[in-house]
Design an enzyme around this catalytic site. Structure first.
Site, short mmCIF file in Angstrom:
data_model
loop_
_atom_site.label_atom_id
_atom_site.label_comp_id
_atom_site.label_asym_id
_atom_site.label_seq_id
_atom_site.Cartn_x
_atom_site.Cartn_y
_atom_site.Cartn_z
N TYR A 170 0.83 -1.21 0.00
CA TYR A 170 0.00 0.00 0.00
C TYR A 170 0.86 1.26 0.00
CZ TYR A 170 -0.27 -0.83 5.21
OH TYR A 170 -0.02 -1.08 6.53
N LYS A 218 5.06 3.64 5.05
CA LYS A 218 5.71 2.61 4.21
C LYS A 218 6.13 3.22 2.87
CE LYS A 218 5.38 -1.22 6.77
NZ LYS A 218 6.57 -1.93 7.32
C1 HXC Z 1 -7.33 3.90 17.17
C2 HXC Z 1 -5.37 3.75 18.40
C3 HXC Z 1 -5.40 2.33 18.34
C4 HXC Z 1 -6.51 1.72 17.63
C5 HXC Z 1 -3.64 2.94 19.45
N1 HXC Z 1 -4.27 4.06 19.11
N2 HXC Z 1 -4.31 1.85 18.99
N3 HXC Z 1 -6.32 4.52 17.82
N4 HXC Z 1 -7.43 2.54 17.05
N5 HXC Z 1 -6.59 0.39 17.52
C6 HXC Z 1 -3.85 5.42 19.43
C7 HXC Z 1 -3.95 5.67 20.94
O1 HXC Z 1 -5.27 5.99 21.34
C8 HXC Z 1 -2.98 6.82 21.12
O2 HXC Z 1 -3.56 8.04 20.73
C9 HXC Z 1 -1.90 6.53 20.09
O3 HXC Z 1 -2.48 5.64 19.12
C10 HXC Z 1 -0.70 5.87 20.71
O4 HXC Z 1 -1.15 4.70 21.38
P1 HXC Z 1 -0.23 3.94 22.45
O5 HXC Z 1 -0.91 2.67 22.82
O6 HXC Z 1 0.16 4.89 23.55
O7 HXC Z 1 1.08 3.69 21.57
P2 HXC Z 1 2.28 2.74 21.75
O8 HXC Z 1 2.26 2.08 23.11
O9 HXC Z 1 3.46 3.51 21.36
O10 HXC Z 1 1.97 1.55 20.70
C11 HXC Z 1 2.14 1.74 19.32
C12 HXC Z 1 1.00 1.06 18.54
C13 HXC Z 1 0.76 -0.38 19.02
C14 HXC Z 1 1.32 1.15 17.05
C15 HXC Z 1 -0.28 1.89 18.80
O11 HXC Z 1 -0.34 -0.95 18.34
C16 HXC Z 1 1.98 -1.25 18.81
O12 HXC Z 1 2.91 -1.21 19.60
N6 HXC Z 1 2.01 -2.09 17.77
C17 HXC Z 1 3.12 -3.00 17.47
C18 HXC Z 1 2.61 -4.26 16.82
C19 HXC Z 1 1.87 -4.01 15.54
O13 HXC Z 1 1.03 -3.09 15.48
N7 HXC Z 1 2.13 -4.81 14.54
C20 HXC Z 1 1.48 -4.66 13.26
C21 HXC Z 1 2.47 -4.72 12.20
S1 HXC Z 1 1.59 -5.48 10.86
P3 HXC Z 1 -4.24 9.09 21.78
O14 HXC Z 1 -4.69 10.20 20.93
O15 HXC Z 1 -5.38 8.33 22.44
O16 HXC Z 1 -3.17 9.46 22.76
C22 HXC Z 1 1.63 -4.54 9.54
C23 HXC Z 1 0.84 -5.18 8.41
C24 HXC Z 1 0.74 -4.32 7.22
O17 HXC Z 1 2.19 -3.50 9.49
C25 HXC Z 1 -0.27 -4.83 6.24
C26 HXC Z 1 -1.68 -4.93 6.80
C27 HXC Z 1 -2.75 -5.19 5.75
P1 NAP Z 2 4.38 -8.06 14.30
O1 NAP Z 2 4.49 -9.51 14.66
O2 NAP Z 2 3.36 -7.24 14.97
O3 NAP Z 2 5.82 -7.43 14.52
C1 NAP Z 2 6.09 -6.11 14.75
C2 NAP Z 2 7.37 -6.06 15.56
O4 NAP Z 2 7.80 -4.71 15.67
C3 NAP Z 2 7.20 -6.61 16.96
O5 NAP Z 2 8.17 -7.61 17.19
C4 NAP Z 2 7.47 -5.40 17.87
O6 NAP Z 2 8.22 -5.81 19.01
C5 NAP Z 2 8.31 -4.51 16.97
N1 NAP Z 2 8.13 -3.09 17.31
C6 NAP Z 2 6.98 -2.36 17.22
N2 NAP Z 2 7.20 -1.11 17.63
C7 NAP Z 2 8.51 -1.04 17.97
C8 NAP Z 2 9.33 0.01 18.46
N3 NAP Z 2 8.84 1.24 18.68
N4 NAP Z 2 10.66 -0.25 18.70
C9 NAP Z 2 11.16 -1.49 18.49
N5 NAP Z 2 10.42 -2.52 18.01
C10 NAP Z 2 9.11 -2.30 17.77
O7 NAP Z 2 4.18 -7.85 12.73
P2 NAP Z 2 4.57 -8.74 11.44
O8 NAP Z 2 3.31 -9.17 10.80
O9 NAP Z 2 5.59 -9.76 11.79
O10 NAP Z 2 5.19 -7.62 10.52
C11 NAP Z 2 6.60 -7.55 10.27
C12 NAP Z 2 6.84 -6.55 9.16
O11 NAP Z 2 6.18 -6.99 7.98
C13 NAP Z 2 6.31 -5.15 9.44
O12 NAP Z 2 7.20 -4.20 8.90
C14 NAP Z 2 4.99 -5.12 8.71
O13 NAP Z 2 4.58 -3.82 8.37
C15 NAP Z 2 5.33 -5.96 7.49
N6 NAP Z 2 4.16 -6.56 6.82
C16 NAP Z 2 3.54 -7.63 7.35
C17 NAP Z 2 2.50 -8.22 6.67
C18 NAP Z 2 1.84 -9.46 7.17
O14 NAP Z 2 0.99 -10.01 6.47
N7 NAP Z 2 2.16 -9.97 8.34
C19 NAP Z 2 2.08 -7.68 5.46
C20 NAP Z 2 2.71 -6.56 4.94
C21 NAP Z 2 3.79 -6.01 5.63
P3 NAP Z 2 7.95 -5.21 20.48
O15 NAP Z 2 6.45 -5.19 20.69
O16 NAP Z 2 8.67 -6.17 21.37
O17 NAP Z 2 8.55 -3.84 20.47
#
Ligand code: HXC
Ligand code: NAP
Length: 290
Positions: free
Chosen positions: A161, A176
């Protein structure tokens, strides 16, 4: 129709044994999902792997997986949004294992949300992890190699995307796009120093560590193979193989490239598109009231 064939079994490798012997690899977010799968494939080929992330439990899982694959592992806590923490992390990895020759910028944060509901803090949380974190780690890696006059390889994990736009993911898709663009810029700036920079784009790769807010997207998990032109989703090891290839000597002339591993899913089009559903409706949100 059988779709694209299944990949070889876990444990197989296209690269010679020991391709990364005496090499150090940093994988951000290497304790879960795709990062862990990538860390394992480097370990299988002889690398020492540093797992860098915030959560201790995640890091422990990454270390166990690397060690099980026969690699030496090191883990250190870091929030990649903080450039000082990134610097300290690279110092710690260098002390423990030596200068890393490969950096995999895999860590990401993401959650589905209609753009009008996304708070400034939510925007910042995701863009700072994906865009700033990738730059801070790349910068730290690049500076060390330029100073040491040693080659290196960066693999950025992107998403398609970046170039199609991502309704429901305004923050992540913009970030991204920055990652893809940064790949192209840094590849040119750093080729003279022997540093390669590539981007690896996964399609749909379900895994056991998926965050609840990603797994919880409506209809996720249902008929996912049939939603793909390939007739199947990706297996995490396939991404590990692609990452190890891109960092290997066999890819010595590949830099600035984006390799998409998605079974052609992003190119799919219907002859007649299905009925359009606005993103609020797809996410089951009530009408926006301000
Ligand atoms: C709306 C949200 C939200 C949600 C968090 N926020 N989750 N808003 N819907 N589901 C908002 C909060 O309200 C807050 O805003 C702000 O985001 C920060 O939230 P925190 O929880 O304080 O942030 P933090 O602890 O830094 O966590 C970061 C995070 C969290 C991104 C929000 O989800 C995280 O740590 N994720 C890591 C794992 C992850 O997401 N993996 C996915 C990768 S997969 P306010 O305004 O309330 O203060 C991927 C796939 C791509 O990328 C392809 C997919 C199709
Ligand atoms: P995931 O399991 O949620 O992994 C995300 C990782 O990022 C976690 O291990 C998390 O570890 C780490 N992370 C998040 N915030 C961080 C921070 N602030 N500092 C350091 N580490 C942080 O997701 P995934 O599916 O394996 O995705 C891996 C990569 O592939 C990502 O770049 C994602 O965008 C991409 N991707 C995935 C898919 C899919 O189908 N899965 C599709 C398209 C792209 P901690 O929580 O321990 O910090």
């Amino acid at each position: 129709m059988s779709g694209l064939p299944d990949p070889p079994a876990l444990g197989a490798s296209a690269l010679p044994a020991g391709t990364f012997k005496d090499e150090v690899v940093i994988v951000t977010g290497g304790g879960t999902g795709l990062g862990k799968a990538i860390a394992v494939e480097f370990a299988r080929l002889g690398a020492s792997v540093a797992i860098v992330s915030r959560d201790e439990g995640h890091r422990k899982a990454g270390v166990e997986a690397v060690e099980q694959a026969g690699g030496k592992a090191f883990a250190t806590a870091c929030d990649i949004r903080d450039a000082e923490q990134v610097k300290a992390t690279f110092d710690a990895v260098e002390d423990a294992l030596g200068l890393a020759g490969t950096l995999v910028n895999n860590a990401a944060g993401n959650f589905p949300v209609p753009a009008e509901d996304l708070s400034p803090n939510g925007w910042r949380a995701v863009t700072q992890i994906v865009m700033d974190g990738t730059f801070f780690c790349s910068r730290e890696f690049g500076r060390r190699h330029i100073a040491a006059k040693t080659p290196g390889s960066i693999v950025n994990i992107g998403a398609s995307y970046a170039w199609t736009g991502g309704p429901g993911f305004a923050h992540s898709s913009a970030a991204k796009a920055a990652v893809k663009n940064m790949t192209e810029t840094l590849a040119v700036e750093w080729a003279p120093y022997g540093i390669r920079v590539n981007c690896l784009v996964p399609g749909l790769f379900p895994h056991e560590d998926e965050a609840a807010h990603i797994k919880g997207v409506s209809e996720r998990g249902e008929g996912e193979d049939q939603r793909q032109p390939a007739g199947r989703v990706g297996a995490p090891r396939e991404l590990g193989w692609a990452a190890t290839f891109l960092s290997s000597p066999y890819a010595a002339y590949i830099t600035g490239a984006t390799l998409t591993v998605d079974g052609a899913n992003w190119q799919r089009r219907h002859m007649l598109m299905p009925e359009f559903r606005p993103i609020r409706e797809q996410l089951g949100k009530e009408p926006f009231t301000g």
